[in-house]
Design an enzyme around this catalytic site. Structure first.
Site, PDB file in Angstrom:
ATOM      1  N   HIS A  25      58.209   5.824 -26.791  1.00  0.00           N
ATOM      2  CA  HIS A  25      58.721   6.906 -25.945  1.00  0.00           C
ATOM      3  C   HIS A  25      59.283   8.060 -26.751  1.00  0.00           C
ATOM      4  O   HIS A  25      59.920   8.954 -26.201  1.00  0.00           O
ATOM      5  CB  HIS A  25      59.791   6.341 -25.004  1.00  0.00           C
ATOM      6  CG  HIS A  25      59.284   5.175 -24.216  1.00  0.00           C
ATOM      7  ND1 HIS A  25      59.471   3.874 -24.619  1.00  0.00           N
ATOM      8  CD2 HIS A  25      58.549   5.131 -23.090  1.00  0.00           C
ATOM      9  CE1 HIS A  25      58.882   3.060 -23.747  1.00  0.00           C
ATOM     10  NE2 HIS A  25      58.317   3.796 -22.818  1.00  0.00           N
ATOM     11  N   HIS A  48      56.312   8.077 -20.662  1.00  0.00           N
ATOM     12  CA  HIS A  48      55.350   8.517 -19.668  1.00  0.00           C
ATOM     13  C   HIS A  48      55.200  10.035 -19.743  1.00  0.00           C
ATOM     14  O   HIS A  48      56.177  10.748 -19.877  1.00  0.00           O
ATOM     15  CB  HIS A  48      55.691   8.007 -18.272  1.00  0.00           C
ATOM     16  CG  HIS A  48      56.946   8.531 -17.649  1.00  0.00           C
ATOM     17  ND1 HIS A  48      58.206   8.091 -18.005  1.00  0.00           N
ATOM     18  CD2 HIS A  48      57.128   9.480 -16.711  1.00  0.00           C
ATOM     19  CE1 HIS A  48      59.101   8.730 -17.274  1.00  0.00           C
ATOM     20  NE2 HIS A  48      58.481   9.575 -16.484  1.00  0.00           N
ATOM     21  N   GLY A  95      51.196   8.877 -15.044  1.00  0.00           N
ATOM     22  CA  GLY A  95      50.772   9.991 -14.210  1.00  0.00           C
ATOM     23  C   GLY A  95      49.442  10.614 -14.613  1.00  0.00           C
ATOM     24  O   GLY A  95      49.141  11.737 -14.224  1.00  0.00           O
ATOM     25  N   MET A 154      47.093   3.371 -14.247  1.00  0.00           N
ATOM     26  CA  MET A 154      47.507   2.189 -13.509  1.00  0.00           C
ATOM     27  C   MET A 154      47.455   2.426 -12.004  1.00  0.00           C
ATOM     28  O   MET A 154      46.655   1.821 -11.301  1.00  0.00           O
ATOM     29  CB  MET A 154      48.908   1.746 -13.928  1.00  0.00           C
ATOM     30  CG  MET A 154      49.313   0.431 -13.296  1.00  0.00           C
ATOM     31  SD  MET A 154      50.820  -0.278 -13.963  1.00  0.00           S
ATOM     32  CE  MET A 154      52.035   0.900 -13.478  1.00  0.00           C
TER      33      MET A 154
END
Length: 182
Positions: A86, A106, A140, A160
């Site tokens: 991250h 993300h 996303g 996903m």
């Protein structure tokens, strides 16, 4: 299992089995079933967090959180191990610990991480520049933004939510494959 079969039949590069809520015996049973499907269609199966199961099933890949990578000890059967990161510092640490690839995210807002702001393409670019490993983006990723993810330096991306909810998995995989073309 029907959704996994539909996705595997469509030919993605890989399927990652990430089931955090299952106990180890249940995860192992599920992994065996998913492996049969992936083998049938020639799709790489990557297990998440369970190296013992990956070794038992004679798989080649394992994906770990960075804390798990820090304590990971390879078994008799060496696996290609990737890690979730991250930040640039985490990506550099994963590389130093021997990761074969990293998944950075993300990147965009996602229902999987409600209330947590996305890290954006700038993080993705920084991670891609900081490490010599293949970098995959997560979070996303859609058909509409896949090209900009790849243009940021990512080797690929993980999907996903849309993969599990779309009406036509084959069309989804095809659309993402087209997005990956130059």
């Amino acid at each position: 299992m029907h959704r996994i079969q539909q996705l595997a039949q469509a030919g993605p590069y890989a399927v990652m089995l990430r089931e955090k809520d299952l106990d180890l015996p249940s995860y192992e049973r599920l992994a065996g079933e998913v492996k049969e499907i992936c083998d049938r269609y020639g799709v790489l199966l990557i297990l998440h967090q369970h190296g013992i199961v990956a070794e038992k099933l004679k798989l080649s890949h394992l994906h770990l959180s960075l804390p798990a990578l820090r304590t990971y000890k390879a078994g008799e059967r060496p696996l290609l191990v990737g890690a979730s990161v991250h930040s640039v510092a985490e990506a550099e640490e994963a590389q130093a610990l021997g990761a074969a690839y990293v998944v950075a995210g993300h990147i965009y807002a996602t229902d999987c991480k409600p209330g947590i702001p996305p890290r954006g393409l700038s993080l993705l670019r920084q991670v891609c520049q900081a490490v010599a490993l293949p970098v995959f983006a997560i979070g996303g990723i859609t058909r509409e933004n896949a090209r900009e993810v790849l243009a940021s330096g990512a080797r690929g991306f993980c999907v996903m939510s849309e993969a599990m909810t779309c009406e036509e998995p084959a069309a989804l995989v095809e659309a993402f494959a087209k997005a990956a073309l130059p």
